[in-house]
Structures are given as C-alpha cells and as structure tokens.
Scaffold this motif. Structure first.
Motif, PDB file in Angstrom:
ATOM      1  N   PRO A  28       0.828  -1.207   0.000  1.00 29.77           N
ATOM      2  CA  PRO A  28       0.000   0.000   0.000  1.00 29.77           C
ATOM      3  C   PRO A  28       0.857   1.249   0.000  1.00 29.77           C
ATOM      4  CG  PRO A  28      -0.034  -1.069   2.152  1.00 29.77           C
ATOM      5  CD  PRO A  28       0.667  -2.005   1.229  1.00 29.77           C
ATOM      6  N   SER A  29       0.354   2.284  -0.658  1.00 26.50           N
ATOM      7  CA  SER A  29       1.069   3.563  -0.693  1.00 26.50           C
ATOM      8  C   SER A  29       0.785   4.386   0.553  1.00 26.50           C
ATOM      9  CB  SER A  29       0.655   4.362  -1.946  1.00 26.50           C
ATOM     10  OG  SER A  29      -0.744   4.626  -1.918  1.00 26.50           O
ATOM     11  N   PHE A  30      -0.008   3.859   1.451  1.00 20.86           N
ATOM     12  CA  PHE A  30      -0.348   4.529   2.700  1.00 20.86           C
ATOM     13  C   PHE A  30       0.054   3.620   3.860  1.00 20.86           C
ATOM     14  CE2 PHE A  30      -3.896   2.373   0.696  1.00 20.86           C
ATOM     15  CZ  PHE A  30      -4.293   1.451   1.646  1.00 20.86           C
ATOM     16  N   GLY A  31       0.325   4.235   4.993  1.00 21.22           N
ATOM     17  CA  GLY A  31       0.694   3.447   6.165  1.00 21.22           C
ATOM     18  C   GLY A  31       2.139   3.016   6.140  1.00 21.22           C
ATOM     19  N   PRO A  32       2.501   2.095   7.029  1.00 19.62           N
ATOM     20  CA  PRO A  32       3.906   1.694   7.161  1.00 19.62           C
ATOM     21  C   PRO A  32       4.367   0.693   6.124  1.00 19.62           C
ATOM     22  CG  PRO A  32       2.555   0.517   8.753  1.00 19.62           C
ATOM     23  CD  PRO A  32       1.639   1.482   8.043  1.00 19.62           C
ATOM     24  N   GLY A  33       3.483   0.259   5.229  1.00 14.99           N
ATOM     25  CA  GLY A  33       3.839  -0.744   4.237  1.00 14.99           C
ATOM     26  C   GLY A  33       3.312  -2.109   4.606  1.00 14.99           C
ATOM     27  N   SER A  34       3.432  -3.052   3.694  1.00 21.00           N
ATOM     28  CA  SER A  34       2.894  -4.389   3.897  1.00 21.00           C
ATOM     29  C   SER A  34       3.526  -5.073   5.099  1.00 21.00           C
ATOM     30  CB  SER A  34       3.125  -5.239   2.644  1.00 21.00           C
ATOM     31  OG  SER A  34       2.792  -6.593   2.880  1.00 21.00           O
ATOM     32  N   VAL A  35       2.695  -5.684   5.913  1.00 19.27           N
ATOM     33  CA  VAL A  35       3.210  -6.489   7.027  1.00 19.27           C
ATOM     34  C   VAL A  35       3.472  -7.923   6.572  1.00 19.27           C
ATOM     35  CG1 VAL A  35       1.994  -5.060   8.714  1.00 19.27           C
ATOM     36  CG2 VAL A  35       0.914  -7.167   7.892  1.00 19.27           C
ATOM     37  N   PHE A  36       3.169  -8.203   5.298  1.00 25.06           N
ATOM     38  CA  PHE A  36       3.374  -9.539   4.736  1.00 25.06           C
ATOM     39  C   PHE A  36       4.448  -9.531   3.651  1.00 25.06           C
ATOM     40  CE2 PHE A  36      -1.129  -9.373   6.106  1.00 25.06           C
ATOM     41  CZ  PHE A  36      -1.093 -10.375   7.075  1.00 25.06           C
ATOM     42  N   ASP A  37       5.343  -8.538   3.709  1.00 21.20           N
ATOM     43  CA  ASP A  37       6.463  -8.427   2.766  1.00 21.20           C
ATOM     44  C   ASP A  37       5.995  -8.427   1.308  1.00 21.20           C
ATOM     45  OD1 ASP A  37       8.398  -8.392   4.827  1.00 21.20           O
ATOM     46  OD2 ASP A  37       8.311 -10.590   4.964  1.00 21.20           O
ATOM     47  N   GLY A  38       4.816  -7.840   1.085  1.00 23.19           N
ATOM     48  CA  GLY A  38       4.296  -7.724  -0.270  1.00 23.19           C
ATOM     49  C   GLY A  38       3.678  -8.990  -0.812  1.00 23.19           C
ATOM     50  N   GLN A  39       3.686 -10.073  -0.049  1.00 22.13           N
ATOM     51  CA  GLN A  39       3.201 -11.356  -0.540  1.00 22.13           C
ATOM     52  C   GLN A  39       1.729 -11.604  -0.223  1.00 22.13           C
ATOM     53  OE1 GLN A  39       5.338 -13.203  -2.507  1.00 22.13           O
ATOM     54  NE2 GLN A  39       6.486 -11.297  -2.183  1.00 22.13           N
ATOM     55  N   GLY A  40       1.143 -10.808   0.640  1.00 22.44           N
ATOM     56  CA  GLY A  40      -0.234 -11.024   1.048  1.00 22.44           C
ATOM     57  C   GLY A  40      -0.342 -11.992   2.208  1.00 22.44           C
ATOM     58  N   ALA A  41      -1.498 -11.977   2.858  1.00 20.64           N
ATOM     59  CA  ALA A  41      -1.732 -12.865   3.989  1.00 20.64           C
ATOM     60  C   ALA A  41      -1.835 -14.309   3.502  1.00 20.64           C
ATOM     61  CB  ALA A  41      -3.017 -12.463   4.703  1.00 20.64           C
ATOM     62  N   PRO A  42      -1.443 -15.273   4.342  1.00 25.04           N
ATOM     63  CA  PRO A  42      -1.628 -16.681   3.965  1.00 25.04           C
ATOM     64  C   PRO A  42      -3.095 -16.970   3.682  1.00 25.04           C
ATOM     65  CG  PRO A  42      -0.235 -16.499   5.920  1.00 25.04           C
ATOM     66  CD  PRO A  42      -0.802 -15.127   5.662  1.00 25.04           C
ATOM     67  N   ALA A  43      -3.353 -17.747   2.645  1.00 30.35           N
ATOM     68  CA  ALA A  43      -4.728 -18.092   2.294  1.00 30.35           C
ATOM     69  C   ALA A  43      -5.377 -18.869   3.427  1.00 30.35           C
ATOM     70  CB  ALA A  43      -4.748 -18.904   1.006  1.00 30.35           C
ATOM     71  N   GLN A  44      -6.703 -18.711   3.545  1.00 32.78           N
ATOM     72  CA  GLN A  44      -7.393 -19.278   4.704  1.00 32.78           C
ATOM     73  C   GLN A  44      -8.553 -20.186   4.331  1.00 32.78           C
ATOM     74  OE1 GLN A  44      -8.537 -15.862   6.998  1.00 32.78           O
ATOM     75  NE2 GLN A  44      -6.474 -15.516   7.770  1.00 32.78           N
ATOM     76  N   THR A  45      -8.594 -20.725   3.121  1.00 35.78           N
ATOM     77  CA  THR A  45      -9.666 -21.644   2.769  1.00 35.78           C
ATOM     78  C   THR A  45      -9.582 -22.880   3.655  1.00 35.78           C
ATOM     79  OG1 THR A  45      -9.727 -20.902   0.501  1.00 35.78           O
ATOM     80  CG2 THR A  45     -10.640 -23.065   0.929  1.00 35.78           C
ATOM     81  N   ALA A  46     -10.689 -23.227   4.298  1.00 35.51           N
ATOM     82  CA  ALA A  46     -10.707 -24.359   5.219  1.00 35.51           C
ATOM     83  C   ALA A  46     -10.752 -25.657   4.446  1.00 35.51           C
ATOM     84  CB  ALA A  46     -11.911 -24.263   6.154  1.00 35.51           C
ATOM     85  N   THR A  47      -9.681 -26.458   4.553  1.00 37.78           N
ATOM     86  CA  THR A  47      -9.611 -27.756   3.902  1.00 37.78           C
ATOM     87  C   THR A  47      -9.094 -28.768   4.911  1.00 37.78           C
ATOM     88  OG1 THR A  47      -9.071 -26.636   1.826  1.00 37.78           O
ATOM     89  CG2 THR A  47      -8.700 -29.033   1.928  1.00 37.78           C
TER      90      THR A  47
END
Length: 421
Positions: A360-379
């Motif tokens: 994001p161009s706002f805030g302190p930057g990605s907390v996930f190193d730009g990779q996004g949060a781990p997917a959470q589909t329940a399997t």
C-alpha cells in the motif's frame, strides 16, 4: 449450549438443501443498509428482486433475507445500520454455502453526509478510499491541549500529524480505481433527481466562498468516504476528519462522504477474498448525499444536525436507484465482453496491512512483505499422527468447491454450538 430442536432442524435442513441444490452465482450483489435503501430497488421495471427470498443464518434480525432475481444474476443484502451490523451481515453472506461469489461484483449503495467543499445534496459519489476516521484516541475537545486543533489523536502517538503507530488493519481500504471509473461513467448517463427542499437548503451556503460546490445541482463524482459509528455534524469535526483522511491515505484521499458501514463491509469482504470466496477487486462503493456534514456560517452545528437532515434525504434515496441501476445494467450488459473476466486494477487494492499482496502507498507498508496474507480456505486434512488439521490453500474453481467449503464451515458451527449433541 444447545439450539432448540426447531433451530437445529432448520440449520440441518439448510445444510441438506445446500448439498442437494446448485448455489446461486450472482453477477451483481447490491449491498444496502436499512429499509428505505432496500425498498428503492423494489417494484422497478428492470428486474424483480423478490423472485427469490433466501433466509440466511447470521443476517440481521430485521433483515433476515437475501433477495434475488429468478435467475440469480442480481441479489440484494441489507445489513442493518452501523459498523457491527454491517460486518456481521456481510460476513454471514461471505461464509454462506448458498452463494458462489467468486465472480460477483458488489455495489455498496447507501446514502450519507456530504462535504460542502466538494459537492452537494443529491450527488452520487464513488470512493476509491474508505477511511475509518474515528479509529483514534479521543479527548473531549473541552479538555484538549491548547495547541491542538482537535481532540482526535492518531493511536499510539502524542502528535496530530503523524501516522498512527497502533494499527488495527481496518483504518483504510483502497478499491479498484479502473472499476470505479467504469461505474462513474455508467452513473453519469443517469438524470439525477433534485427537489425544491434541497435547493432551498443549498442557498444557505451562498455566503461562504469555500462552499461554492454546495450551491451546484446534483452530480456524479469520484471522491472518498469516511466511516464512523458516530453521526457527527460541524465544521470542526468535518475539518478534523478531512485531515484524518489525508493523513491515513498519505495525502491521496479526498474526503467527501460520511457513513457508518463501509469499512466494516470491506473488512468482511477482504477476509472473504483471503479465504478464496470472492474477489475484492470487484467492489464498487457508492454513496448519495442526503445532508451536509457541516453548517454554513449563518447556522450552528446543532441547527444543521437537527434541522438539515430532511432537505436532501428524499432525492438521496431516489438517486441510489437512479444512478445505481445504470451501474448494474452496465455490468450485466457488458458481462461477456468485459466483466466476466474482471477489470484489471492499475492501483494497489486492499487494506493497510497489504493482506491481498502488494505494498500500500499509505501506512507503514505491507506487514506480509508484499506477498499477502496466507490463504485461509478451510480444507480439513489428516496429519501424520492421524489427528485432524487444516490446510490453508485457496481455491476459486467455482460452485462445487464453494459448496464444499461452505458446508464445512456450517457443519463446524453446528458442532461448535452443540447441535449434534
């Protein structure tokens, strides 16, 4: 804890029905917040939202049904007002096994306040940024430091103009601007309603040069929205939240509308994206202007709050449909050529955490190193010891996968609350 036998039977019946029947895959989901916004879409010539009425566990007790057209191409959710109601109802929809939302476009379509520096009563605004402006420290303005212009202070800090150091993740959402521009273009083909009451109230702002936009007729525009459970009024708070919007978006956001639900809905939808249940880049945030967020110089803030709520209300509700139907029709008519495959975003899309990937161009930057949060589909899977575990892979392969995932969530809730005991 156990449900009553009647509730248990209903939930089991819903689970069984889900397994036996194809899910609904809407092309457009209209999201409203209370009855007047809901009703403006009923009895219209373009489609009939009452051809399917689906009672959904987890929705507002006042608005327990999802309404859909016969073919399921257009549906409507009414969340109830305020952030808590909006989040609860939106998440209930996201987790429902009755809907496949992986290709659905969402149009949040409500009324709200308007900044008279930007536009006027009856206007229709499409937001790129939604900012949770009241998520701050607050000191009663009568007790604030003498060198502070407001009692609102970024969380974790002792100064006004520094980015919050305590971040919850819901402070800012940025939406797909390419999609927003298409929605604006569709809406601009509408002829918006106006009224003599709105015209008379606008004239009260004639003596204030900074409020020249308030004197105009209703229009369609792009500007950003402020979320707070508190329904505020007044120039001091208006300017405070203008500054908050600029601060939280690193100077990019332009505060113009006020409302009580958008960030809550967006957080629920963002979690749905992480779970592989919907596409966050397919959200359009629209608000129509029912009242001014601050008073003219000839009036007090209290007078504006108590006497100014009705002047633009009727046309604001009407213009939800008048502008919104153009957006819905534009998506439906352009489905095969443009919208089925999605509208590619050229800007960052997501929250302040970077949960969907990118920075994001706002805030302190990605907390996930730009990779996004781990997917959470329940399997559910079986570990080496034979115990049950849950993997975190994402799938958006369509209705069958969605039904399986949704049924797992529903059956988990049934077990959790002792239905099977």
């Amino acid at each position: 804890m156990k449900f009553s036998s009647g509730v248990s039977s209903s939930l089991w019946a819903l689970a069984a029905a889900t397994a036996a029947n194809a899910v609904i895959s809407p092309k457009v989901f209209i999201v409203d917040f209370y009855d007047d916004e809901q009703n403006i879409w009923l009895g219209i010539p373009e489609f009939n939202l009452l051809e399917q009425n689906i009672t959904l566990p987890g929705l507002s007790m006042k608005f327990p049904d999802i309404h859909c057209t016969k073919d399921g191409s257009v549906c409507q959710l009414v969340t109830g007002e305020g952030e808590v109601n909006a989040a609860g109802s939106a998440l209930a929809l996201v987790l429902s096994p009755l809907f496949n939302l992986t290709q659905t476009y969402f149009l949040t379509a409500g009324d709200g306040g308007i900044n008279p520096k930007i536009s006027t009563l009856g206007s229709v605004a499409f937001a790129q940024f939604a900012v949770q402006v009241a998520l701050q420290y607050e000191i009663d303005a009568r007790e604030k430091p003498s060198n502070f212009s407001t009692g609102y202070i970024p969380q974790g800090d002792s100064q006004l103009n520094v980015y919050p150091s305590y971040i919850y993740g819901t402070e800012v959402f940025q939406l797909n601007d390419a999609l927003r521009q298409k929605a604006i273009a569709f809406a601009k083909t509408a002829t918006l309603n106006d009224s003599s009451d709105a015209q008379a109230y606008r004239k009260l702002y004639a003596g204030d040069a900074q409020y020249a936009a308030a004197l105009q007729t209703p229009s369609v525009l792009g500007c950003d929205t402020a979320t707070s459970d508190v329904w505020w009024s007044g120039a001091v708070l208006g300017e405070t939240f203008e500054n908050t919007t600029k601060l939280f978006t690193n100077g990019t956001g332009a505060y113009c509308t006020t409302q009580q639900e958008d960030n809550a809905v967006l957080e629920s939808f963002l979690r749905g994206h992480v779970a592989g249940l919907l596409d966050f880049s397919r959200i359009i945030a629209m608000r129509t202007a029912s009242d001014f967020d601050r008073q003219p110089s000839s009036m007090s803030a209290a007078e504006n709050l108590f006497n100014g709520q009705d002047a633009g209300y009727e046309i604001a509700v009407q213009n939800i449909y008048i502008a919104g139907i153009k957006v819905v029709q534009g998506i439906l008519s352009g489905w095969d050529s443009t919208f089925a495959k999605g509208v590619a975003a050229s800007n960052y899309v997501g929250d302040v955490f970077g949960s969907l990937g990118g920075n994001p161009s706002f805030g302190p930057g990605s907390v996930f190193d730009g990779q996004g949060a781990p997917a959470q589909t329940a399997t559910p899977t079986t570990g080496s010891s034979g115990s049950s575990s849950t993997s975190t892979s994402t799938s958006t392969s369509g209705a069958i996968t969605h039904v399986s995932s949704g049924l797992g969530l529903m059956l988990g809730f049934l077990l959790m609350f002792g239905v099977m005991a």
